[in-house]
Each structure stands twice: as structure tokens, then as C-alpha cells.
Design a protein around this motif. Structure first.
Motif, PDB file in Angstrom:
ATOM      1  N   PRO A  63       0.834  -1.210   0.000  1.00 32.69           N
ATOM      2  CA  PRO A  63       0.000   0.000   0.000  1.00 32.69           C
ATOM      3  C   PRO A  63       0.867   1.258   0.000  1.00 32.69           C
ATOM      4  N   LEU A  64       0.397   2.279  -0.683  1.00 30.88           N
ATOM      5  CA  LEU A  64       1.137   3.527  -0.828  1.00 30.88           C
ATOM      6  C   LEU A  64       1.064   4.326   0.471  1.00 30.88           C
ATOM      7  N   ILE A  65       2.218   4.700   1.003  1.00 33.58           N
ATOM      8  CA  ILE A  65       2.288   5.588   2.161  1.00 33.58           C
ATOM      9  C   ILE A  65       3.082   6.818   1.762  1.00 33.58           C
ATOM     10  N   LEU A  66       2.972   7.873   2.573  1.00 35.57           N
ATOM     11  CA  LEU A  66       3.606   9.139   2.222  1.00 35.57           C
ATOM     12  C   LEU A  66       5.132   9.056   2.268  1.00 35.57           C
ATOM     13  N   HIS A  67       5.674   8.505   3.343  1.00 39.98           N
ATOM     14  CA  HIS A  67       7.113   8.534   3.579  1.00 39.98           C
ATOM     15  C   HIS A  67       7.864   7.464   2.797  1.00 39.98           C
ATOM     16  N   PRO A  68       9.129   7.745   2.507  1.00 40.10           N
ATOM     17  CA  PRO A  68       9.969   6.671   1.954  1.00 40.10           C
ATOM     18  C   PRO A  68      10.282   5.671   3.060  1.00 40.10           C
ATOM     19  N   PRO A  69      10.691   4.458   2.699  1.00 40.57           N
ATOM     20  CA  PRO A  69      11.109   3.495   3.716  1.00 40.57           C
ATOM     21  C   PRO A  69      12.289   4.047   4.535  1.00 40.57           C
ATOM     22  N   LYS A  70      12.379   3.647   5.799  1.00 38.51           N
ATOM     23  CA  LYS A  70      13.498   4.074   6.652  1.00 38.51           C
ATOM     24  C   LYS A  70      14.811   3.692   5.961  1.00 38.51           C
ATOM     25  N   GLY A  71      15.664   4.687   5.730  1.00 46.14           N
ATOM     26  CA  GLY A  71      16.935   4.455   5.062  1.00 46.14           C
ATOM     27  C   GLY A  71      16.826   4.337   3.551  1.00 46.14           C
ATOM     28  N   GLY A  72      15.618   4.552   2.996  1.00 42.69           N
ATOM     29  CA  GLY A  72      15.405   4.362   1.567  1.00 42.69           C
ATOM     30  C   GLY A  72      14.874   5.606   0.872  1.00 42.69           C
ATOM     31  N   THR A  90     -13.851  22.357   3.665  1.00 43.54           N
ATOM     32  CA  THR A  90     -14.575  21.297   4.377  1.00 43.54           C
ATOM     33  C   THR A  90     -13.712  20.075   4.674  1.00 43.54           C
ATOM     34  N   LEU A  91     -12.463  20.058   4.210  1.00 37.87           N
ATOM     35  CA  LEU A  91     -11.646  18.841   4.283  1.00 37.87           C
ATOM     36  C   LEU A  91     -10.817  18.751   5.563  1.00 37.87           C
ATOM     37  N   ASP A  92     -10.563  17.525   5.996  1.00 43.04           N
ATOM     38  CA  ASP A  92      -9.782  17.225   7.187  1.00 43.04           C
ATOM     39  C   ASP A  92      -8.425  16.675   6.752  1.00 43.04           C
ATOM     40  N   GLY A  93      -7.411  17.533   6.789  1.00 49.28           N
ATOM     41  CA  GLY A  93      -6.081  17.137   6.347  1.00 49.28           C
ATOM     42  C   GLY A  93      -5.504  15.995   7.159  1.00 49.28           C
ATOM     43  N   ARG A  94      -5.735  15.997   8.466  1.00 50.39           N
ATOM     44  CA  ARG A  94      -5.187  14.932   9.314  1.00 50.39           C
ATOM     45  C   ARG A  94      -5.757  13.577   8.911  1.00 50.39           C
ATOM     46  N   ALA A  95      -7.061  13.516   8.623  1.00 55.35           N
ATOM     47  CA  ALA A  95      -7.686  12.249   8.200  1.00 55.35           C
ATOM     48  C   ALA A  95      -7.120  11.797   6.849  1.00 55.35           C
ATOM     49  N   ALA A  96      -6.945  12.734   5.936  1.00 54.96           N
ATOM     50  CA  ALA A  96      -6.418  12.377   4.614  1.00 54.96           C
ATOM     51  C   ALA A  96      -4.992  11.847   4.710  1.00 54.96           C
ATOM     52  N   PHE A  97      -4.151  12.503   5.502  1.00 55.21           N
ATOM     53  CA  PHE A  97      -2.774  12.045   5.644  1.00 55.21           C
ATOM     54  C   PHE A  97      -2.691  10.760   6.456  1.00 55.21           C
ATOM     55  N   ALA A  98      -3.628  10.545   7.374  1.00 55.18           N
ATOM     56  CA  ALA A  98      -3.642   9.293   8.137  1.00 55.18           C
ATOM     57  C   ALA A  98      -3.824   8.097   7.206  1.00 55.18           C
ATOM     58  N   GLU A  99      -4.557   8.279   6.107  1.00 51.36           N
ATOM     59  CA  GLU A  99      -4.738   7.207   5.133  1.00 51.36           C
ATOM     60  C   GLU A  99      -3.426   6.821   4.451  1.00 51.36           C
ATOM     61  N   MET A 100      -2.415   7.691   4.575  1.00 47.38           N
ATOM     62  CA  MET A 100      -1.093   7.417   4.003  1.00 47.38           C
ATOM     63  C   MET A 100      -0.064   7.194   5.098  1.00 47.38           C
ATOM     64  N   GLY A 101      -0.525   6.919   6.315  1.00 48.41           N
ATOM     65  CA  GLY A 101       0.387   6.667   7.424  1.00 48.41           C
ATOM     66  C   GLY A 101       1.096   7.896   7.935  1.00 48.41           C
ATOM     67  N   ALA A 102       0.511   9.096   7.719  1.00 54.62           N
ATOM     68  CA  ALA A 102       1.210  10.324   8.077  1.00 54.62           C
ATOM     69  C   ALA A 102       0.304  11.354   8.740  1.00 54.62           C
ATOM     70  N   GLY A 103      -0.719  10.910   9.463  1.00 54.10           N
ATOM     71  CA  GLY A 103      -1.626  11.852  10.126  1.00 54.10           C
ATOM     72  C   GLY A 103      -0.905  12.792  11.070  1.00 54.10           C
ATOM     73  N   ALA A 104       0.135  12.310  11.751  1.00 61.39           N
ATOM     74  CA  ALA A 104       0.877  13.132  12.707  1.00 61.39           C
ATOM     75  C   ALA A 104       1.742  14.190  12.019  1.00 61.39           C
ATOM     76  N   MET A 115      -1.285  21.305   4.938  1.00 61.74           N
ATOM     77  CA  MET A 115       0.061  21.719   5.332  1.00 61.74           C
ATOM     78  C   MET A 115       0.647  20.595   6.183  1.00 61.74           C
ATOM     79  N   HIS A 116       1.852  20.162   5.822  1.00 62.42           N
ATOM     80  CA  HIS A 116       2.482  19.040   6.506  1.00 62.42           C
ATOM     81  C   HIS A 116       3.998  19.171   6.442  1.00 62.42           C
ATOM     82  N   ARG A 117       4.667  18.309   7.187  1.00 60.05           N
ATOM     83  CA  ARG A 117       6.128  18.246   7.145  1.00 60.05           C
ATOM     84  C   ARG A 117       6.514  16.775   7.047  1.00 60.05           C
ATOM     85  N   THR A 118       7.422  16.475   6.145  1.00 61.80           N
ATOM     86  CA  THR A 118       7.935  15.112   6.031  1.00 61.80           C
ATOM     87  C   THR A 118       9.348  15.070   6.590  1.00 61.80           C
ATOM     88  N   ASP A 119       9.724  13.919   7.116  1.00 60.41           N
ATOM     89  CA  ASP A 119      11.077  13.719   7.635  1.00 60.41           C
ATOM     90  C   ASP A 119      11.947  13.150   6.526  1.00 60.41           C
TER      91      ASP A 119
END
Length: 181
Positions: A63-72, A90-104, A115-119
Motif C-alpha cells: 500500500p502507498l504511504i507518504l514517507h519513503p522506507p526508513k533508510g530508503g 470542508t476537508l480534514d487534512g489529518r484524516a487524509a494524511f492518516a490514510e497514508m500513514g502520516a496523520g501526525a 500543510m504538513h512536514r515530512t522527515d
């Protein structure tokens, strides 16, 4: 929304000669109602650095997630249709990003719901169209051919124009000190 992108993957035959392993449209696509008008299309990912060029023949079956694999890393296109401001409100960004493993990773109280930040360190090339890259207190309009190096900063992508925008991204797992979220 067009998400049909041809992907050609090379490799080696039993004698070490270069060959095409795969030549087909990408199938790892994420479209969801919590983020209408946006599709992510994964082409390839790596799981370590340095990357293995003699590794698996397919790397984007999961399944597609937002982040690259650790070390990848991950290589993808993101397709952004023009935004409707009334729908965006009307949209909930946290819910949308949670579907990609990145709600936090969503920035609470930001000026854009996505608006988000990736590591990661993200290399982006605007392939077609125009888009605004929103930062905490500023924005930049980007057009086809422009390049961005995104280094773990708060950001959102906002297509406030009349045409579809396609961005090519390579996300590389990263670490470092960032500002408060």
C-alpha cells in the motif's frame, strides 16, 4: 484524472546483459475522497542506501504511504487537479494524511488543510502545469520545469490555477533538527 504513466524498469538477464524487466503503466496509485483532485502514483522505492540495483524486480506492491522506507527512497508523480476553495474548506487534512500513514505530519491550525512536514529530503520537478508551494508565512508559484529541494519544512501544495499540475518527486529518508510544528 489521468494516472496512466508508463514505467520501464531495467535489469539483467542470466548472462548479465541489460534487459527490460517491465514495461507497463504504473499500478500503485492512491486516490481518496479525503483529498479530492489529487492522485499519488508510485514508480519505485528503495529500502536502503546505497540502493541495490540487483534487488527485487518490483518494489511498489505494498500500500502507498507518504514517507519513503526508513533508510530508503521513493519515486512518484503526484497529480494535482485545480482546487475548489469551497471544498477545501470542508476537508480534514489529518484524516487524509492518516490514510497514508502520516496523520501526525499535518500542521495543526495551518493556513491550508494539507500543510504538513515530512522527515525526508524531497526533490521535486514540476512536469506540467502550475502550483503554489505554501510555506509557513510565504508562498512560491512554480511552473513546468521548476525544481524544488524540500528539506523537512512545513509545506502544502495548492493548485489555484485552471489546469492540472503534475509533479515528479523523489523522497529520500532524512533526519535532522526542524522547527516546531
Amino acid at each position: 484524472m489521468n494516472t496512466d504513466f508508463r514505467r520501464v524498469v531495467t535489469g539483467h538477464d542470466g548472462e548479465g546483459k541489460a534487459i527490460v524487466i517491465s514495461d507497463a503503466n504504473s499500478t500503485n496509485v492512491l486516490q481518496r475522497p479525503n483529498r479530492p483532485g489529487v492522485a499519488l502514483v508510485n514508480f519505485w522505492q528503495t529500502f536502503e542506501s546505497p540502493a541495490r540495483f540487483d534487488g527485487p524486480e518490483e518494489t511498489v506492491d505494498d500500500p502507498l504511504i507518504l514517507h519513503p522506507p526508513k533508510g530508503g527512497s521513493v519515486f512518484r508523480f503526484v497529480v494535482f487537479e485545480p482546487e475548489d476553495p469551497e471544498v477545501m474548506a470542508t476537508l480534514d487534512g489529518r484524516a487524509a494524511f492518516a490514510e497514508m500513514g502520516a496523520g501526525a505530519n499535518v500542521v495543526a491550525g495551518a493556513r491550508h488543510p494539507f500543510m504538513h512536514r515530512t522527515d525526508s529530503v524531497d526533490y521535486a520537478v514540476i512536469v506540467s502545469g502550475k502550483i503554489k508551494m505554501l510555506l509557513d508565512d510565504s508562498e512560491v508559484t512554480l511552473s513546468a520545469g521548476d525544481v524544488v529541494v524540500q528539506r523537512g519544512t512545513n509545506h502544502a501544495w495548492s493548485n489555484q490555477f485552471d489546469e492540472t499540475c503534475v509533479i515528479a518527486f523523489v523522497l529520500v529518508d532524512g533526519e535532522g533538527e526542524t522547527g516546531a510544528t
